[in-house]
Design an enzyme around this catalytic site. Structure first.
Site, PDB file in Angstrom:
ATOM      1  CB  THR A 146     -28.050   6.278  26.994  1.00 28.55           C
ATOM      2  OG1 THR A 146     -27.457   6.184  25.795  1.00 28.55           O
ATOM      3  CG2 THR A 146     -29.817   6.163  26.767  1.00 28.55           C
ATOM      4  CE  LYS A 168     -29.023   8.327  23.413  1.00 31.86           C
ATOM      5  NZ  LYS A 168     -28.745   6.824  23.118  1.00 31.86           N
ATOM      6  CB  THR A 179     -31.300   4.584  19.947  1.00 33.63           C
ATOM      7  OG1 THR A 179     -31.443   3.153  19.754  1.00 33.63           O
ATOM      8  CG2 THR A 179     -32.137   5.483  18.968  1.00 33.63           C
ATOM      9  CD  GLU A 259     -21.992   2.882  23.246  1.00 35.09           C
ATOM     10  OE1 GLU A 259     -21.952   1.942  22.536  1.00 35.09           O
ATOM     11  OE2 GLU A 259     -23.135   3.046  23.997  1.00 35.09           O
ATOM     12  CG  ASN A 378     -21.237  -2.096  23.166  1.00 31.29           C
ATOM     13  OD1 ASN A 378     -22.244  -1.858  23.410  1.00 31.29           O
ATOM     14  ND2 ASN A 378     -20.275  -1.297  22.654  1.00 31.29           N
ATOM     15  CB  SER A 383     -25.248  -7.841  32.724  1.00 27.93           C
ATOM     16  OG  SER A 383     -24.051  -7.285  32.566  1.00 27.93           O
TER      17      SER A 383
END
Lengths: 383, 383
Positions: A146, A168, A179, A259, A378, A383
């Protein structure tokens, strides 16, 4: 070297059209046997996604033929219709793989609270089934990404058998937004009960000890499938060690790709009265936003480490605590130690060593710093 | 209208040279009586600052003559020398105020792990003592600011008596980097035991229910001093209500000025089996970084609300949960509700309403969003 390194496994990864980007988004892994032993570990979040509920059921008899994984949607908080979507996906895989729907696990990752585009999913299953191959591991690892910046794979070669894995996500077995999904394969001959014991030991020491942002997903899943195709029944201890190595390799890749992170932080607690104490203290530090911001700012702010230790129930006396960051003992006996300007926080990897002087137990938790890019990813994700 | 609104109190705020900026950094509050009743609530962090230890001792007999507060340094994790610094500060105040050192409380805020510049502190005490006045409340409130963008004060006028308060910081009674310090004064006639009960009720419903970033300081202190100078002994229930109003006024100002925040978020839990359940659920949501980033991004990401609820031990069934954000019920029965695009998150104040459908209890926690500016302020604070 991936999940198709062990004998008996076919895999594929395709672009089913679930993701708007057009990137690969559906993976299929099939165990051709002769054994179909399986073990799994799932999120402990009480709000869990439909595929988690379905996969738990599928694993109940200790056998599994196939796993289908999709990115582009978590199928969580989607109610009964979402569960029916997961069932329909499993049925499609079962038809293609020639097994019962109860021998198929489903894993999903992506935004919570949105139904999956089932036409795309079912077309993707058909397409993936037609492309299954013993060289398909790389495509499968690609399809489950992702926000991952690269596919994550690992392999360990034992005496006559192999273990392969793909993963992942970014975080712990309870991680960040997106996740953690892990599929591990082996051609070792091993019964599901032994496989389960080995997997629980391995995940307890690896995925359970990475904690990117303290947030637990609704979809986390780790599956381990054994085909027995090598004909080799390994010593369980040695197998567990190798499995732990593969899990740690993948876990370290997850932390390294978390991230927005700019530091990978190992928080090592020694001198604890118990391993539980060490883990509680390490997690408290690893989840402290002020500490995580300080590391982002290359600031060895040991006061924030001590204040995070102070909210735990672990055994310690504040005046005995030593804190060493990247080799410099900046806090000694709960007070001021070496000069903080000696600490070099430029490297991506950061080592925080805390000695509680309360016993002989130790544990390490890996986490990341809290950065502008974490907030950006995040804040903008859905959006 | 501030801590010198009630009769019997003198205050001052001076620039002692503790802060490099040259801004006001030392405040002194003196209770001229006739009563010197006091109550206090302190951080529950086991790693607490020297002044917290000293002030706890000073309050043990239920009387207090003076409070000295400094910004520019927390005097935490400074060992025995730091404790001796706090003692020397109290002694200097006692000499100036004509009381015993044991009747002086000390509060400090700033960086952990650095000794205070004691020459500046002691000069500041002398200077403040010489400037004490019944109009000094504003200067005192100014002097305790650190990253606060404005001084925080509140007052409530009862029948013949008054309550005044000042606060600094951003967070809960366990807040952000910079500690929460609160001094409340009243000229009501009230014994220290009653004052203690009233203060614990008031803080439990106010400061304990704001949680900016989940990080607990080593220095948090709330003190309430009663001079009895009004000669009015109020009804305890009415006094407690007014005290709670003053505490809530200050608490709301703290949340409204939290570091880097762009939203003030009220997380209201209804339909809980118990108030404890409601608080546990509200805190879990309020500490979830993914949720806090989503609000920063004006994204009504209710999936993150549900996943935060799912890690609690509260009584609920996932398929019964409703989530309403700013009036739009975007999650109904644990699944998809109204259209998320209807939610307007542009206003600074944000209301998240969760109905657990598990009982009749309710509670609200206030928190902030997680923003670039939060990361920036906390990455650069001590460098």
């Amino acid at each position: 070297m991936t999940i198709t390194a062990p004998k008996g496994f076919l895999a594929a990864g395709v672009a089913a059209g679930i993701k708007a980007s057009g990137n690969k988004d559906l993976a299929l892994v099939v165990n051709q046997g002769p054994s179909q032993a399986v073990a799994g570990v799932f999120t402990s979040n009480r709000v869990f996604a439909a595929p988690v509920g379905l996969s738990r059921e599928a694993l109940r008899d200790g056998t599994l033929r196939a796993v289908v994984l999709n990115s582009g949607g978590a199928n969580a908080c989607t109610g009964k219709p979402g569960y029916e979507d997961a069932v329909a996906t499993a049925q499609a895989v079962a038809a293609a793989a020639g097994c019962a729907p109860g021998d198929v696990a489903v894993c999903s990752t992506g935004l919570i609270g949105v139904r999956l585009p089932m036409d795309a999913v079912l077309n993707g299953v058909a397409q993936a089934a037609s492309q299954l191959s013993a060289e398909g591991g790389d495509d499968a690892a690609e399809a489950i990404r992702t926000t991952d910046t690269h596919a994550k794979q690992a392999v360990s070669l034992g005496d006559g058998y192999a273990i392969g894995g793909m993963a992942k996500g970014a975080g712990m077995l309870a991680p960040a937004l997106a996740t953690m999904l892990v599929v591990i394969t082996t051609d070792a001959v091993i019964e599901s009960a032994d496989l389960d014991a080995a997997l629980r030991t391995a995940t307890g020491l690896t995925f359970d000890r990475i904690d990117s942002d303290g947030c637990m997903s609704t979809n986390d899943t780790v599956l381990c499938l054994a085909s027995g195709a090598s004909g080799v029944a390994p010593d369980l201890g040695q197998f567990t060690t190798r499995l732990t190595q593969v899990c740690w390799d993948l876990a370290r890749q997850l932390i390294g790709d978390a991230e927005g992170a700019s530091h990978d932080i190992a928080i090592e607690i020694v001198g604890a009265a118990s391993e539980d104490d060490a883990l509680e203290v390490a997690r408290s530090i690893g989840r402290n936003n002020l500490f995580k911001c300080a590391i982002f700012g290359n600031d060895p702010n040991w006061g924030r480490v001590l204040s995070a230790i102070g909210v735990t129930n672990a055994a310690f006396e504040p005046e005995n605590i030593d804190v060493t960051i990247n080799g410099v003992q900046i806090c000694r006996g709960g007070g001021i130690g070496e000069d903080r300007s000696l600490v070099d926080l430029a490297p991506r990897e950061c080592h925080v060593l805390v000695d509680l002087h309360a016993g002989a137990a130790a544990a390490t938790i890996w986490t990341n710093d809290l950065t502008y890019d974490y907030v950006k990813e995040n804040a903008e994700y859905s959006s």
